[in-house]
Motif scaffolding. Structure first.
Motif, PDB file in Angstrom:
ATOM      1  N   ASN A 169       1.084  -1.677  -0.286  1.00 19.84           N
ATOM      2  CA  ASN A 169       0.125   0.486   0.003  1.00 19.84           C
ATOM      3  C   ASN A 169       1.267   1.491   0.133  1.00 19.84           C
ATOM      4  N   VAL A 170       0.997   1.708  -1.313  1.00 21.82           N
ATOM      5  CA  VAL A 170       1.935   2.612  -1.415  1.00 21.82           C
ATOM      6  C   VAL A 170       1.781   3.744  -0.747  1.00 21.82           C
ATOM      7  N   ASP A 171       0.260   4.210  -1.018  1.00 22.45           N
ATOM      8  CA  ASP A 171      -0.267   5.562  -0.253  1.00 22.45           C
ATOM      9  C   ASP A 171      -0.099   5.639   1.069  1.00 22.45           C
ATOM     10  N   MET A 172      -0.149   4.557   2.160  1.00 24.56           N
ATOM     11  CA  MET A 172       0.320   4.096   3.381  1.00 24.56           C
ATOM     12  C   MET A 172       1.605   4.223   4.149  1.00 24.56           C
ATOM     13  N   LEU A 173       2.542   3.839   3.344  1.00 21.54           N
ATOM     14  CA  LEU A 173       4.005   4.185   3.176  1.00 21.54           C
ATOM     15  C   LEU A 173       4.354   6.142   2.811  1.00 21.54           C
ATOM     16  N   ARG A 174       3.417   6.312   2.005  1.00 26.62           N
ATOM     17  CA  ARG A 174       3.686   7.732   2.331  1.00 26.62           C
ATOM     18  C   ARG A 174       2.885   8.486   3.298  1.00 26.62           C
ATOM     19  N   LYS A 175       1.867   8.020   4.351  1.00 28.35           N
ATOM     20  CA  LYS A 175       1.640   8.317   4.813  1.00 28.35           C
ATOM     21  C   LYS A 175       2.434   7.994   5.980  1.00 28.35           C
ATOM     22  N   LEU A 176       3.564   7.682   6.068  1.00 25.97           N
ATOM     23  CA  LEU A 176       4.071   6.986   7.587  1.00 25.97           C
ATOM     24  C   LEU A 176       5.397   8.421   7.873  1.00 25.97           C
ATOM     25  N   PRO A 177       5.313   8.578   9.028  1.00 19.70           N
ATOM     26  CA  PRO A 177       6.377   9.546   9.622  1.00 19.70           C
ATOM     27  C   PRO A 177       8.030   9.607   8.328  1.00 19.70           C
ATOM     28  N   SER A 178       8.551  10.577   8.180  1.00 12.42           N
ATOM     29  CA  SER A 178       9.348  10.977   8.057  1.00 12.42           C
ATOM     30  C   SER A 178      10.943  10.566   8.391  1.00 12.42           C
ATOM     31  N   GLY A 179      11.652   9.680   7.880  1.00 10.63           N
ATOM     32  CA  GLY A 179      12.390   8.334   8.338  1.00 10.63           C
ATOM     33  C   GLY A 179      12.353   7.231   8.644  1.00 10.63           C
ATOM     34  N   VAL A 221      11.367   3.373   8.118  1.00  8.20           N
ATOM     35  CA  VAL A 221      11.729   2.097   7.229  1.00  8.20           C
ATOM     36  C   VAL A 221      10.730   2.855   5.748  1.00  8.20           C
ATOM     37  N   GLY A 222       9.210   2.409   5.859  1.00 12.33           N
ATOM     38  CA  GLY A 222       8.741   2.720   5.000  1.00 12.33           C
ATOM     39  C   GLY A 222       8.447   3.961   3.763  1.00 12.33           C
ATOM     40  N   HIS A 223       8.514   5.007   5.181  1.00 12.05           N
ATOM     41  CA  HIS A 223       8.118   6.544   3.795  1.00 12.05           C
ATOM     42  C   HIS A 223       9.101   6.894   3.406  1.00 12.05           C
ATOM     43  N   THR A 224      10.527   5.998   3.504  1.00 13.67           N
ATOM     44  CA  THR A 224      11.915   6.419   2.831  1.00 13.67           C
ATOM     45  C   THR A 224      12.159   5.245   1.726  1.00 13.67           C
ATOM     46  N   TYR A 225      11.405   4.329   1.824  1.00 14.93           N
ATOM     47  CA  TYR A 225      11.524   3.236   1.031  1.00 14.93           C
ATOM     48  C   TYR A 225      10.522   3.565  -0.520  1.00 14.93           C
ATOM     49  N   TRP A 226       9.100   4.164   0.261  1.00 14.35           N
ATOM     50  CA  TRP A 226       8.403   5.151  -0.266  1.00 14.35           C
ATOM     51  C   TRP A 226       8.952   6.450  -0.998  1.00 14.35           C
ATOM     52  N   ALA A 227       9.419   7.244  -0.709  1.00 12.93           N
ATOM     53  CA  ALA A 227      10.619   8.462  -0.985  1.00 12.93           C
ATOM     54  C   ALA A 227      11.169   7.932  -2.165  1.00 12.93           C
ATOM     55  N   TRP A 228      12.359   6.827  -1.967  1.00 14.95           N
ATOM     56  CA  TRP A 228      13.033   6.072  -3.392  1.00 14.95           C
ATOM     57  C   TRP A 228      11.791   6.015  -4.574  1.00 14.95           C
ATOM     58  N   LEU A 229      11.095   5.651  -3.777  1.00  7.24           N
ATOM     59  CA  LEU A 229      10.061   5.182  -5.343  1.00  7.24           C
ATOM     60  C   LEU A 229       8.921   5.843  -5.972  1.00  7.24           C
ATOM     61  N   CYS A 252      17.259 -10.977   3.627  1.00 10.69           N
ATOM     62  CA  CYS A 252      16.656 -11.642   5.126  1.00 10.69           C
ATOM     63  C   CYS A 252      15.859 -10.406   6.179  1.00 10.69           C
ATOM     64  N   VAL A 253      15.759  -9.282   5.438  1.00 11.74           N
ATOM     65  CA  VAL A 253      16.012  -7.925   6.343  1.00 11.74           C
ATOM     66  C   VAL A 253      13.932  -8.522   6.269  1.00 11.74           C
ATOM     67  N   ASP A 254      13.024  -8.542   7.544  1.00 15.52           N
ATOM     68  CA  ASP A 254      12.008  -8.205   7.663  1.00 15.52           C
ATOM     69  C   ASP A 254      11.831  -6.635   7.520  1.00 15.52           C
ATOM     70  N   TRP A 255      11.287  -6.088   6.092  1.00 12.71           N
ATOM     71  CA  TRP A 255      11.214  -4.982   5.593  1.00 12.71           C
ATOM     72  C   TRP A 255      10.264  -4.666   6.372  1.00 12.71           C
ATOM     73  N   GLU A 256       8.750  -6.334   5.510  1.00 16.34           N
ATOM     74  CA  GLU A 256       7.253  -5.755   6.105  1.00 16.34           C
ATOM     75  C   GLU A 256       7.205  -5.471   7.412  1.00 16.34           C
ATOM     76  N   GLY A 257       7.731  -6.363   8.287  1.00 15.01           N
ATOM     77  CA  GLY A 257       7.850  -6.076   9.873  1.00 15.01           C
ATOM     78  C   GLY A 257       7.984  -4.778  10.196  1.00 15.01           C
ATOM     79  N   ASN A 258       8.601  -3.654   9.603  1.00 19.50           N
ATOM     80  CA  ASN A 258       9.188  -2.695  10.127  1.00 19.50           C
ATOM     81  C   ASN A 258       9.679  -1.896   9.464  1.00 19.50           C
ATOM     82  N   TRP A 259       7.734  -1.499   8.685  1.00 13.89           N
ATOM     83  CA  TRP A 259       7.807  -0.262   7.913  1.00 13.89           C
ATOM     84  C   TRP A 259       7.494   1.139   8.742  1.00 13.89           C
TER      85      TRP A 259
END
Length: 224
Positions: free
Chosen positions: A46-56, A58-66, A168-175
């Protein structure tokens, strides 16, 4: 073409995939990933959900790069690996490639891409990563070739040996985890800053991303 590179990756990966599966089983987070086998694509993220996460985070940083590069989260499927576990390991490697870029704050220039390929070659031993780094040099200027050997290769070796591989990193569990906290947890080694290769300071901030995205697409209006 991306599909041809993906096919070459599948066909040359067999010797490394068994070892990588064992590496994932030996890692606490890797074991979770291998058990649950999450997928990273436009249907599951859910890219829009990642966009709304606080800056800094994991999820927001990934959205920002994409968003900064105009990329979707999708990667080519694995077609030529018959073992189901090995096929997932290869897919996980492929689908976490952009996370490595975001983690490093690395752009998508040829030099930046080859720096990431060097890191992946050290971490995974996948032939396609090493071959990309070797033959990709023909597209570099002489000064960039020197930097690849004198700057990026030493960084890739150090970071590759000390940090946990992206697959090996659990990216999804660390948004919602702060990116700096995740970096500390996986033993990440920051790359040197090189203008026009690594992204500028503050690239993850929402204002920067939306400004740069609008420059790429004049019809795009920043969302609140």
């Amino acid at each position: 073409r991306a599909d041809l590179v993906a096919a070459a990756g599948d066909l040359t990966a067999a010797p490394a995939l068994s070892r990588l599966a064992d590496q994932m089983r030996a890692s606490n987070s890797g074991r979770v990933v291998l058990k649950n086998r999450p997928l990273i694509n436009g249907s599951t993220i859910n890219v829009d959900m990642l966009r709304k996460l606080p800056s800094g985070t994991v999820g927001h940083t990934y959205w920002a790069w994409l968003d900064l590069h105009g990329f979707p989260p999708d990667r080519p499927p694995v077609k030529f690996v018959s073992n189901a576990t090995h096929a997932y390991v290869m897919l996980r490697h492929r689908q976490t490639h952009d996370f490595t870029h975001a983690l490093a704050g690395m752009g998508v220039s040829v030099e930046g891409e080859l720096a990431i390929k060097l890191l992946e070659a050290v971490q995974t031993g996948l032939p396609v990563a090493a071959l990309s780094a070797v033959f990709g040099q023909i597209r570099l200027s002489p000064s960039s070739r020197v930097r690849l050997l004198n700057v990026w290769l030493p960084w890739a070796i150090e970071c590759g040996r000390k940090s946990e591989p992206s697959l090996c990193v659990d990216w999804e569990g660390n948004w919602t985890t702060p990116m700096e906290e995740l970096k500390a947890n996986i033993g990440w080694v920051e790359p040197p800053h090189v203008e026009n290769v690594t992204l500028p300071l503050g690239w993850q901030n929402r204002d920067f991303v939306e400004h740069e995205s609008c420059l790429q697409d004049p019809n795009k209006i920043p969302e609140p």
